[in-house]
Design a protein around this motif. Structure first.
Motif, PDB file in Angstrom:
ATOM      1  N   SER A  85       0.857  -1.176   0.000  1.00 51.32           N
ATOM      2  CA  SER A  85       0.000   0.000   0.000  1.00 51.32           C
ATOM      3  C   SER A  85       0.895   1.228   0.000  1.00 51.32           C
ATOM      4  CB  SER A  85      -0.924   0.010   1.219  1.00 51.32           C
ATOM      5  OG  SER A  85      -0.171   0.153   2.397  1.00 51.32           O
ATOM      6  N   GLY A  86       0.414   2.269  -0.564  1.00 53.21           N
ATOM      7  CA  GLY A  86       1.218   3.473  -0.616  1.00 53.21           C
ATOM      8  C   GLY A  86       0.972   4.173  -1.921  1.00 53.21           C
ATOM      9  N   PRO A  87       1.717   5.136  -2.258  1.00 46.51           N
ATOM     10  CA  PRO A  87       2.975   5.551  -1.640  1.00 46.51           C
ATOM     11  C   PRO A  87       2.734   6.474  -0.440  1.00 46.51           C
ATOM     12  CG  PRO A  87       2.552   6.915  -3.537  1.00 46.51           C
ATOM     13  CD  PRO A  87       1.437   5.893  -3.479  1.00 46.51           C
ATOM     14  N   PHE A  88       3.668   6.449   0.468  1.00 43.87           N
ATOM     15  CA  PHE A  88       3.699   7.369   1.585  1.00 43.87           C
ATOM     16  C   PHE A  88       4.944   8.222   1.433  1.00 43.87           C
ATOM     17  CE2 PHE A  88       1.452   3.616   3.056  1.00 43.87           C
ATOM     18  CZ  PHE A  88       0.266   4.175   3.503  1.00 43.87           C
ATOM     19  N   ILE A  89       4.920   9.399   1.984  1.00 44.16           N
ATOM     20  CA  ILE A  89       6.040  10.331   1.849  1.00 44.16           C
ATOM     21  C   ILE A  89       6.767  10.424   3.182  1.00 44.16           C
ATOM     22  CG2 ILE A  89       6.680  12.716   1.317  1.00 44.16           C
ATOM     23  CD1 ILE A  89       3.977  12.760  -0.311  1.00 44.16           C
ATOM     24  N   VAL A  90       8.096  10.350   3.134  1.00 45.88           N
ATOM     25  CA  VAL A  90       8.902  10.448   4.347  1.00 45.88           C
ATOM     26  C   VAL A  90       8.952  11.907   4.784  1.00 45.88           C
ATOM     27  CG1 VAL A  90      11.194  10.113   5.340  1.00 45.88           C
ATOM     28  CG2 VAL A  90      10.314   8.484   3.674  1.00 45.88           C
ATOM     29  N   LYS A  91       8.504  12.138   5.998  1.00 48.40           N
ATOM     30  CA  LYS A  91       8.571  13.483   6.562  1.00 48.40           C
ATOM     31  C   LYS A  91       9.867  13.651   7.349  1.00 48.40           C
ATOM     32  CE  LYS A  91       6.319  16.682   9.722  1.00 48.40           C
ATOM     33  NZ  LYS A  91       5.239  16.862  10.680  1.00 48.40           N
ATOM     34  N   GLU A  92      10.221  12.606   8.124  1.00 50.71           N
ATOM     35  CA  GLU A  92      11.386  12.706   9.001  1.00 50.71           C
ATOM     36  C   GLU A  92      11.943  11.308   9.244  1.00 50.71           C
ATOM     37  OE1 GLU A  92      12.204  13.960  13.658  1.00 50.71           O
ATOM     38  OE2 GLU A  92      10.222  14.230  12.803  1.00 50.71           O
ATOM     39  N   VAL A  93      13.261  11.211   9.306  1.00 52.54           N
ATOM     40  CA  VAL A  93      13.930   9.973   9.675  1.00 52.54           C
ATOM     41  C   VAL A  93      14.538  10.196  11.049  1.00 52.54           C
ATOM     42  CG1 VAL A  93      15.701   8.290   9.063  1.00 52.54           C
ATOM     43  CG2 VAL A  93      14.424   9.453   7.264  1.00 52.54           C
ATOM     44  N   ARG A  94      14.097   9.402  12.006  1.00 54.13           N
ATOM     45  CA  ARG A  94      14.565   9.550  13.382  1.00 54.13           C
ATOM     46  C   ARG A  94      15.678   8.557  13.686  1.00 54.13           C
ATOM     47  NH1 ARG A  94       8.669   9.996  16.298  1.00 54.13           N
ATOM     48  NH2 ARG A  94       8.169  12.084  15.537  1.00 54.13           N
ATOM     49  N   PRO A  95      16.396   8.772  14.778  1.00 48.86           N
ATOM     50  CA  PRO A  95      17.444   7.817  15.164  1.00 48.86           C
ATOM     51  C   PRO A  95      16.853   6.428  15.429  1.00 48.86           C
ATOM     52  CG  PRO A  95      17.568   9.806  16.515  1.00 48.86           C
ATOM     53  CD  PRO A  95      16.321   9.912  15.689  1.00 48.86           C
ATOM     54  N   TYR A  96      17.658   5.434  15.289  1.00 46.41           N
ATOM     55  CA  TYR A  96      17.297   4.040  15.559  1.00 46.41           C
ATOM     56  C   TYR A  96      16.270   3.484  14.588  1.00 46.41           C
ATOM     57  CZ  TYR A  96      19.651   5.399  19.831  1.00 46.41           C
ATOM     58  OH  TYR A  96      20.558   5.889  20.721  1.00 46.41           O
ATOM     59  N   GLY A  97      16.121   4.101  13.413  1.00 48.52           N
ATOM     60  CA  GLY A  97      15.315   3.520  12.349  1.00 48.52           C
ATOM     61  C   GLY A  97      13.852   3.893  12.304  1.00 48.52           C
ATOM     62  N   ASP A  98      13.382   4.752  13.189  1.00 48.85           N
ATOM     63  CA  ASP A  98      11.984   5.192  13.114  1.00 48.85           C
ATOM     64  C   ASP A  98      11.822   6.176  11.962  1.00 48.85           C
ATOM     65  OD1 ASP A  98      11.452   3.691  15.323  1.00 48.85           O
ATOM     66  OD2 ASP A  98      11.422   5.385  16.721  1.00 48.85           O
ATOM     67  N   ILE A  99      10.681   6.068  11.263  1.00 53.93           N
ATOM     68  CA  ILE A  99      10.408   6.944  10.125  1.00 53.93           C
ATOM     69  C   ILE A  99       9.016   7.535  10.303  1.00 53.93           C
ATOM     70  CG2 ILE A  99      10.079   7.028   7.630  1.00 53.93           C
ATOM     71  CD1 ILE A  99      12.047   4.764   7.394  1.00 53.93           C
ATOM     72  N   PHE A 116       2.066   9.328  10.622  1.00 49.59           N
ATOM     73  CA  PHE A 116       2.274   8.233  11.561  1.00 49.59           C
ATOM     74  C   PHE A 116       3.734   7.797  11.520  1.00 49.59           C
ATOM     75  CE2 PHE A 116       0.738   6.652   7.576  1.00 49.59           C
ATOM     76  CZ  PHE A 116       1.523   5.552   7.296  1.00 49.59           C
ATOM     77  N   THR A 117       4.154   7.096  12.561  1.00 48.79           N
ATOM     78  CA  THR A 117       5.542   6.648  12.693  1.00 48.79           C
ATOM     79  C   THR A 117       5.595   5.140  12.513  1.00 48.79           C
ATOM     80  OG1 THR A 117       5.940   8.430  14.261  1.00 48.79           O
ATOM     81  CG2 THR A 117       7.554   6.666  14.208  1.00 48.79           C
ATOM     82  N   MET A 118       6.619   4.687  11.792  1.00 47.72           N
ATOM     83  CA  MET A 118       6.807   3.256  11.564  1.00 47.72           C
ATOM     84  C   MET A 118       8.266   2.888  11.742  1.00 47.72           C
ATOM     85  SD  MET A 118       4.551   1.808   8.489  1.00 47.72           S
ATOM     86  CE  MET A 118       4.793   0.187   9.164  1.00 47.72           C
ATOM     87  N   ASN A 119       8.486   1.614  11.950  1.00 44.01           N
ATOM     88  CA  ASN A 119       9.827   1.072  11.973  1.00 44.01           C
ATOM     89  C   ASN A 119      10.336   1.019  10.532  1.00 44.01           C
ATOM     90  OD1 ASN A 119      12.073  -0.649  12.025  1.00 44.01           O
ATOM     91  ND2 ASN A 119      11.264  -1.816  13.741  1.00 44.01           N
ATOM     92  N   GLY A 120      11.566   1.437  10.297  1.00 49.78           N
ATOM     93  CA  GLY A 120      12.127   1.463   8.955  1.00 49.78           C
ATOM     94  C   GLY A 120      12.279   0.103   8.309  1.00 49.78           C
TER      95      GLY A 120
END
Length: 101
Positions: A46-60, A71-75
Motif C-alpha cells: 500500500s502506498g505511496p507514503f512520503i517520508v517526513k522525518e527519519v529519526r534515530p534508531y530507524g523510526d520513520i 504516523f511513525t513506523m519502523n524502517g
C-alpha cells in the motif's frame, strides 16, 4: 569411525571457513535501506507514503499522499516505492529491441 585430533581440527577449520563464506555471501545480498525526507515508500503493498522525518534508531515519520495523516513506523517495515510510468491513451510504445519473453 573416529577422527584423529588432526582430523577434528581440519573439520573445525573447514566448518569455520564455510560459515565465514556463507555469511559474506548473505551480507552481500542485503540491500541498504537509506531513507531521506521526501522519499516515497510503500508498506504491505500500500502506498505511496512520503517520508517526513527519519529519526534515530530507524523510526520513520510518514505522511499520506494528501498530507492528511502522519504516523511513525519502523524502517524495517517499509521499502522504496518505485512509481510505474503512466502511458497516455493513444500513445504507442515501440517494442523494438525489447528482450525476448
Amino acid at each position: 569411525m573416529s577422527l584423529t585430533k588432526s582430523g577434528r581440527h581440519h573439520a573445525y577449520e573447514n566448518s569455520k571457513l564455510y560459515k565465514e563464506r556463507t555469511k559474506a555471501y548473505h551480507d552481500s545480498k542485503i540491500l541498504s535501506r537509506q531513507f531521506e525526507p521526501n522519499d516515497q515508500l510503500t508498506r504491505h503493498q500500500s502506498g505511496p507514503f512520503i517520508v517526513k522525518e527519519v529519526r534515530p534508531y530507524g523510526d520513520i515519520v510518514l505522511l499520506t499522499p494528501d498530507g492528511s495523516r502522519e504516523f511513525t513506523m519502523n524502517g524495517h517495515r517499509v521499502k522504496h516505492y518505485w512509481a510505474k510510468a503512466e502511458i497516455p491513451d493513444g500513445h504507442i510504445v515501440p517494442l523494438d529491441g525489447a528482450p525476448p519473453a
